[in-house]
Structure formats: structure tokens, C-alpha cells
Design an enzyme around this catalytic site. Structure first.
Site, PDB file in Angstrom:
ATOM      1  N   SER A  44     107.051  18.047 -35.351  1.00 15.79           N
ATOM      2  CA  SER A  44     108.224  18.263 -33.984  1.00 15.79           C
ATOM      3  C   SER A  44     107.856  19.277 -33.169  1.00 15.79           C
ATOM      4  CB  SER A  44     108.935  17.345 -33.106  1.00 15.79           C
ATOM      5  OG  SER A  44     109.937  17.547 -34.043  1.00 15.79           O
ATOM      6  N   ASP A 336     117.801  19.428 -27.762  1.00 17.84           N
ATOM      7  CA  ASP A 336     117.933  17.936 -28.086  1.00 17.84           C
ATOM      8  C   ASP A 336     118.799  18.452 -29.231  1.00 17.84           C
ATOM      9  OD1 ASP A 336     116.067  18.119 -29.952  1.00 17.84           O
ATOM     10  OD2 ASP A 336     115.169  16.406 -28.703  1.00 17.84           O
ATOM     11  N   HIS A 339     116.260  19.865 -31.711  1.00 20.02           N
ATOM     12  CA  HIS A 339     115.286  20.419 -31.651  1.00 20.02           C
ATOM     13  C   HIS A 339     115.595  21.963 -30.955  1.00 20.02           C
ATOM     14  CE1 HIS A 339     113.821  16.830 -32.050  1.00 20.02           C
ATOM     15  NE2 HIS A 339     112.965  17.662 -33.087  1.00 20.02           N
TER      16      HIS A 339
END
Ligand SMILES: *[C@@H]1O[C@H](CO)[C@@H](O)[C@H](O)[C@H]1NC(C)=O
Ligand SMILES: *[C@@H]1O[C@H](CO)[C@@H](O)[C@H](O)[C@H]1NC(C)=O
Ligand SMILES: *[C@@H]1O[C@H](CO)[C@@H](O)[C@H](O)[C@H]1NC(C)=O
Ligand SMILES: *[C@@H]1O[C@H](CO)[C@@H](O)[C@H](O)[C@H]1NC(C)=O
Ligand SMILES: *[C@@H]1O[C@H](CO)[C@@H](O)[C@H](O)[C@H]1NC(C)=O
Ligand SMILES: *[C@@H]1O[C@H](CO)[C@@H](O)[C@H](O)[C@H]1NC(C)=O
Ligand SMILES: *[C@@H]1O[C@H](CO)[C@@H](O)[C@H](O)[C@H]1NC(C)=O
Length: 369
Positions: A44, A336, A339
């Protein structure tokens, strides 16, 4: 573990895989001019939206607000408020944004500068979040399809030139090291921690060697960041909120100690193999511990999420739960539960691109491009 707790420790690391679906060698195409292409693999941290197109759960997707709110003004699937590290690297290399492999395209020649194969949650082990993500081996297979297509369209000589001039970025390993916390991993349970980490690194280096065989020479790697101290990990022990997760710390330290040795071995074995390894672990931990030194007000709490430190992965309403969103995202290191914000990505990209040898070495990306 309860499901919200499980979800909170799921990383959405995207793997960017470049897919050049149709290359026309007779047209104005940067792959056959002088500009090196950018091929991106990983999780990610690097994913530009491939998971928007796979059958998975929202735990592994971020194609809803407030993701994407600052730069793009719409959710692209990137797990951040804005751009990711490869977006900034592309800019520095004077390339446009590198699109995700699975993004539908119209017509030919849509990916003239490279393509991203990254998938949120991906690991180098096929057994990490199986069925939910595009693991590194599958990303390699997509890259092989791109390579075959390009070879048939350009011929062997020109295609080889494209692949040997290109730069290959990798961010992989975090999800493998977190996975045993979220599920009963027989690979983890039936091996020592050291052996488990060797499997993670062994599967990563196998993919690197395959890319080398197809002509790849210039590589960029991040070691595994200090995600044992990300908001999601800081709340795992309810009796000790705010302390880094000890098991994950141990695995990350083992990984980051062994990974540079593995790269040095590859360099000795593979003639012409050159790489930039950025010590992302140190850069991230520095910012977690000294946010104000880097222009952040908050290094431990996420901007978006719920629960203590907003460490529960509910940003954007995942699992139908409510969430909080901070007022000023530029105050935050973490967007978040695990991340980073665009502001943080820009800083890391800068170090990856032009950092001195004790930060990014033996080459930096600027030198490789
Ligand atoms: C490639 O470009 C040439 C010349 O513009 C065109 O005739 C040909 O159809 C193109 N091929 C593909 C596969 O797009
Ligand atoms: C997506 O995955 C779910 C659960 O694994 C399955 O029930 C469903 O049929 C899949 N959908 C498609 C379109 O493959
Ligand atoms: C491709 O074409 C379809 C139908 O015309 C359109 O809806 C879609 O947005 C186009 N996709 C891209 C990436 O341009
Ligand atoms: C692992 O298996 C044990 C025994 O079957 C179970 O109690 C536990 O909840 C499982 N842990 C995870 C993380 O799935
Ligand atoms: C890759 O991982 C698998 C477990 O998924 C392991 O059996 C295999 O030995 C690993 N490969 C290398 C080269 O370490
Ligand atoms: C957000 O924070 C940054 C840095 O602390 C500051 O420069 C900016 O003025 C703030 N913006 C708003 C709208 O408060
Ligand atoms: C790298 O070296 C410079 C001086 O050459 C030093 O200021 C800096 O703290 C070092 N960074 C790291 C991460 O060791």
C-alpha cells in the site's frame, strides 16, 4: 481477536506493477526514447489503485473519501490523503504519474512511462492475506506479461534496452511481518522467527532475480518502516496503549538487519545490478519520535480513524463504522491507522531520491535515473 482490532492491524500496502498493455514502437513513445521508465512493485505504500479492481474487502481498499482529499480531490485508491512516494519519484524523474496496471484503458499506448502493479496488503509471501491481495509473485507474473508483449512489439533488442534503462521500485515485507498477528500462520508457527524472515527475504530476492533476468538493472528499495510504532500497533495492547508492538519490532529488526546483506549478495552475483536502499525505518521512527523537527504537530495519532490514537482502521467508514477526521492534515505524520500523509511521503521521497549514503545507498535514485 475482535474484528475491529483485527482490521486495525491490517495494512493496506499497495503494490505497484507496471503494465504496458500496448506499446507502439513506431509512435512517439518514451519507452523507446531516452527517458527511463518506472516499474513499481509492492504494497500500500506504493499502490496507486490496483485494489480498486480486485475482489477484496474494504479493509484492503481506499477508494472512498476522505482518501485522496488533498491533492487529487477524489479517492484514487491511494492509501493517503494525497500522493505516494512513487508519485513524487516520478515527478523528480520528469515522468507523469505512473498508473495502476489494472486500471481500464482505452486504445493503445496508454502506459508509455511504466505501470504500477502494487496491491494494498500484499506481501512477498503468497500466504500473506491470501485471496485478498495481489502478492509479489503474482505481480511478477503481470510484469512478465508486459515484458512478453513489449518484446513482441519492439523486438528483443529494443525491449531489452527499455528494461535495462528502467528503474524498479519495491516496498514489500511489512504485511508479511504483521500477518502472524492477525491470523494463525502455520509458516510462522512451524519455523523460528529467523527462518520466517529468511522466507520473506528469500521470496523478495527471487523476484528481484527474475526482474534482473528480464533485463532489469536499476532497483530502488525501502527497508521495512517502523510500523511496530504506527497508531494501529500502538493500541494493540489495551493495557499499554502507546507502546510499540514487541513481536513486530523483533521481526522488523531481523528483516532490516538481513535485507542489506541479501542485496549485497545479489550485487556480487549479478553483474551490473545497482540499487538504492533507503533506510525508511530510521526516517519514519525519527518522525514518530520528533515530529516537530520535521514540521508535524503529531507523530503518533492518526488524522483519520477511531479509538485511541485513531488507531482503529475505520477511516472513511470501513466496516460501516463512524470515524474522526482531523482538521489540519498537514499537522500529522500518519493519515490513517498505518499509512502516512502526503506531506510525509514527500519528505521520504526526497531522501530516497537524493539522500546521502548513510540514508540511501550505495546509490540514490537520482544517480540511478
Ligand atoms: C502503430 O502505429 C502505426 C503508425 O502510426 C499504425 O499504423 C499502427 O496501426 C499502430 N499499431 C498499433 C498496435 O497501435
Ligand atoms: C468475491 O469474493 C467473494 C468472497 O470470497 C465471493 O463470494 C464472490 O463470489 C466473489 N465475486 C466475484 C465477482 O468473483
Ligand atoms: C474508456 O472509455 C469508456 C467508455 O467510453 C469511458 O467510460 C472510460 O472513462 C474510459 N477510460 C479511460 C481510462 O479513459
Ligand atoms: C488461532 O487459533 C486459535 C486456536 O484455534 C484460536 O483460538 C485463535 O483465535 C486463532 N488466532 C487468530 C489470530 O486467528
Ligand atoms: C518462499 O516462501 C515459501 C513459503 O511461502 C517458502 O517455502 C520458500 O522456501 C520461500 N522461498 C525462498 C527462496 O526463500
Ligand atoms: C495547517 O497547519 C499548517 C502547519 O501547522 C499551517 O501552516 C496551516 O496554516 C494550517 N491550516 C489551517 C487551515 O489551519
Ligand atoms: C548522515 O550523516 C550526516 C552527516 O554526514 C548526519 O548529519 C546525519 O545525521 C546522518 N544520518 C543518519 C540517518 O545517520
Amino acid at each position: 481477536m475482535e474484528s475491529s482490532r483485527l482490521a486495525s492491524i491490517i495494512f493496506v500496502f499497495y503494490t505497484i506493477i507496471l503494465s504496458i498493455r500496448s506499446i507502439n514502437c513506431t509512435e512517439n513513445n518514451n519507452l523507446v526514447t531516452n527517458q527511463p521508465a518506472l516499474f513499481v512493485f509492492g504494497d500500500s505504500l506504493f499502490d496507486a489503485g490496483n485494489n480498486n479492481y480486485i475482489n477484496t474487502t474494504t479493509n484492503f481498499q481506499s477508494n472512498f473519501p476522505p482518501y485522496g482529499q488533498t491533492f487529487f480531490k477524489f479517492p484514487t485508491g491511494r492509501v493517503s490523503d494525497g500522493r505516494l512516494i512513487p508519485d513524487f519519484i516520478a515527478e523528480k524523474a520528469q515522468l507523469p504519474l505512473i498508473p495502476p496496471n489494472l486500471q481500464p484503458i482505452n486504445g493503445s499506448n496508454q502506459f508509455p512511462y511504466g505501470v504500477s502493479f502494487a496491491s494494498a496488503g500484499a506481501g512477498s509471501l503468497a500466504g500473506t492475506f491470501p485471496g485478498m491481495v495481489i502478492d509479489l509473485g503474482t505481480q511478477l507474473n503481470s510484469f512478465k506479461n508486459v515484458e512478453r508483449r513489449l518484446r513482441s512489439e519492439l523486438g528483443d533488442v529494443k525491449a531489452k534496452r527499455v528494461f535495462s534503462r528502467a528503474v524498479y521500485l519495491f516496498s514489500i515485507g511489512s504485511n508479511d511481518l504483521f500477518y502472524p498477528l492477525t491470523a494463525n500462520s502455520s509458516l510462522f508457527q512451524s519455523n523460528t522467527k529467523e527462518k520466517f524472515v529468511d522466507f520473506v527475504i528469500g521470496n523478495t530476492t527471487s523476484v528481484i532475480e527474475e526482474v534482473y533476468k528480464m533485463g532489469g538493472r536499476k532497483f530502488g528499495f525501502l527497508n521495512v518502516g517502523a510500523y511496530d510504532c504506527a497508531p494501529a500497533a500502538l493500541i494493540l495492547d489495551a493495557t499499554n496503549i502507546g507502546s510499540c508492538n514487541k513481536l513486530v519490532t523483533e521481526l522488523i529488526d531481523l528483516h532490516n538487519k538481513k535485507f542489506p546483506d541479501a542485496l549485497r549478495r545479489l550485487q556480487r552475483k549479478l553483474s551490473g545490478f545497482r540499487y538504492a536502499l533507503h533506510d525508511y525505518h530510521t526516517s519514519l521512527l525519527e518522525r514518530i519520535n520528533n515530529p516537530s523537527k520535521y514540521g508535524f504537530k503529531e507523530g503518533k495519532m492518526g488524522c483519520c480513524g477511531s479509538g485511541p490514537l485513531r488507531g482503529i482502521n475505520t477511516c472513511g467508514g470501513r466496516m460501516g463504522q463512524s470515524y474522526e477526521l482531523c482538521e489540519n492534515v498537514t499537522d500529522y505524520l500518519f493519515f490513517d491507522s498505518s499509512h502516512l500523509t502526503e506531506k510525509a511521503h514527500r519528505q521520504i521521497a526526497e531522501l530516497f531520491w537524493s539522500g546521502p549514503p548513510n540514508v540511501t545507498g550505495p546509490y540514490n535514485l537520482k544517480a540511478l535515473f
